[in-house]
Design a protein around this motif. Structure first.
Motif, PDB file in Angstrom:
ATOM      1  N   ASP A 196       0.859  -1.281  -0.078  1.00 22.77           N
ATOM      2  CA  ASP A 196       0.105   0.076  -0.100  1.00 22.77           C
ATOM      3  C   ASP A 196       1.092   1.307  -0.094  1.00 22.77           C
ATOM      4  O   ASP A 196       2.077   1.176   0.213  1.00 22.77           O
ATOM      5  N   ALA A 197       0.316   2.633  -0.351  1.00 24.60           N
ATOM      6  CA  ALA A 197       0.927   3.773  -0.034  1.00 24.60           C
ATOM      7  C   ALA A 197       0.960   4.220   1.333  1.00 24.60           C
ATOM      8  O   ALA A 197       0.124   3.978   2.048  1.00 24.60           O
ATOM      9  N   PHE A 198       1.941   4.773   1.753  1.00 21.69           N
ATOM     10  CA  PHE A 198       2.219   5.243   3.141  1.00 21.69           C
ATOM     11  C   PHE A 198       2.850   6.795   2.926  1.00 21.69           C
ATOM     12  O   PHE A 198       3.749   6.994   2.558  1.00 21.69           O
ATOM     13  N   PRO A 199       1.848   7.748   3.450  1.00 18.07           N
ATOM     14  CA  PRO A 199       2.407   9.154   3.092  1.00 18.07           C
ATOM     15  C   PRO A 199       3.445   9.509   4.237  1.00 18.07           C
ATOM     16  O   PRO A 199       3.138   9.112   5.408  1.00 18.07           O
ATOM     17  N   ALA A 200       4.391  10.492   3.804  1.00 16.77           N
ATOM     18  CA  ALA A 200       5.252  10.660   4.790  1.00 16.77           C
ATOM     19  C   ALA A 200       4.646  11.540   6.230  1.00 16.77           C
ATOM     20  O   ALA A 200       5.338  11.302   7.355  1.00 16.77           O
ATOM     21  N   GLU A 201       3.745  12.115   5.915  1.00 13.69           N
ATOM     22  CA  GLU A 201       3.099  13.144   7.019  1.00 13.69           C
ATOM     23  C   GLU A 201       2.374  12.276   8.064  1.00 13.69           C
ATOM     24  O   GLU A 201       2.188  12.851   9.279  1.00 13.69           O
ATOM     25  N   ALA A 202       1.917  11.168   7.927  1.00 18.08           N
ATOM     26  CA  ALA A 202       1.082  10.330   8.576  1.00 18.08           C
ATOM     27  C   ALA A 202       1.574   8.906   9.122  1.00 18.08           C
ATOM     28  O   ALA A 202       0.785   8.042   9.399  1.00 18.08           O
TER      29      ALA A 202
END
Length: 205
Positions: free
Chosen positions: A118-124
Motif C-alpha cells: 500500500d502507499a504510506f504518506p510521509a506526514e502520517a
C-alpha cells in the motif's frame, strides 16, 4: 524451525534470555516449547521514526528521518498514525500494518525484503521495530507450550493498539493450543487470535 525443513516436529527454547529482533514464525505441525521461567523471549529495545518521504505500493525501500535503533534483519512495521501511538483511522488497524524485514541500510534508506502492499504518506506514517514475539499465520496443528515473553516495556515507544503485534499473534489458523505461557510488559495485546478456528488458550497469564 528452519532445520525441520517444513516437517512436523518439536522445537525447544533453551534456558536463558533470548532477545528478539523479529518474530518467531511457527508453521503447521510444530510445537514450540520453552522451559517456563528459565527461558525468556525478550523484545529488543524499541525504535520509531517518521518517514522522510512518501512511499508508494510496490516500493522495496523507504527513506526515514532517523535510522538509530534499526538493524539489518530486524522486522519493522509501517503504520499510519496521527499522534505517534494511536491509529489515524480504521485503515491503520489490523491487516493494514505491513511487517517487512530490513534487508540493508544505506544512509537514511531502509531496503526491505518485500514490496509494499500500500502507499504510506510521509506526514502520517511511522516506522517502528514492532512485531509479535511469536506469529502463527495460516497454520494448523500448532502447540505453544511453557513460553515466557517479556515485552521490555520501559524501552518501547508504545503502547500501540495493534493486534498483529500482540506478543502471540495467531492469524487465520486452526487447531492451535497455547498452554502455560506467560506474557508480561508487552506494548500491545498479550495473546490475540484473529480468524481461524479451534484456538484454545489455557493456563496462561
Amino acid at each position: 524451525i528452519d532445520a525441520l525443513g517444513g516437517q512436523e516436529g518439536v522445537v525447544v527454547v533453551p534456558p536463558g534470555r533470548h532477545v528478539l529482533k523479529r518474530s518467531i514464525r511457527v508453521p503447521s505441525g510444530v510445537t514450540l516449547r520453552g522451559a517456563g521461567a528459565a527461558s525468556v523471549l525478550v523484545k529488543c529495545d524499541g525504535a520509531a521514526t517518521p518517514l522522510a518521504a512518501a512511499a508508494k505500493a510496490g516500493d522495496e525501500r523507504v527513506t526515514v528521518k532517523d535510522v538509530a535503533g534499526f538493524e539489518v534483519g530486524m522486522e519493522i512495521a509501517l503504520a499510519r498514525l496521527n499522534d505517534g501511538y494511536a491509529p489515524a483511522d480504521m485503515d491503520a488497524w489490523g491487516f493494514d500494518w505491513q511487517h517487512p524485514k530490513i534487508k540493508a541500510i544505506r544512509g537514511a534508506t531502509l531496503e526491505l525484503d518485500q514490496p509494499l502492499d500500500d502507499a504510506f504518506p510521509a506526514e502520517a506514517t511511522t516506522v517502528l521495530n514492532f512485531f509479535p514475539a511469536i506469529r502463527v499465520e495460516r497454520a494448523k496443528d500448532v502447540l505453544l507450550d511453557s513460553l515466557h515473553i517479556d515485552g521490555n516495556l520501559a524501552k518501547q515507544p508504545g503502547p500501540y493498539s495493534e493486534f498483529q503485534a500482540a506478543a502471540v499473534a495467531i492469524l487465520l489458523s486452526t487447531n492451535v493450543r497455547v498452554r502455560d505461557c506467560v506474557v508480561r510488559e508487552w506494548p500491545s495485546d498479550g495473546i490475540s487470535a484473529q480468524g481461524g478456528s479451534d484456538v484454545v488458550v489455557s493456563g496462561c497469564t
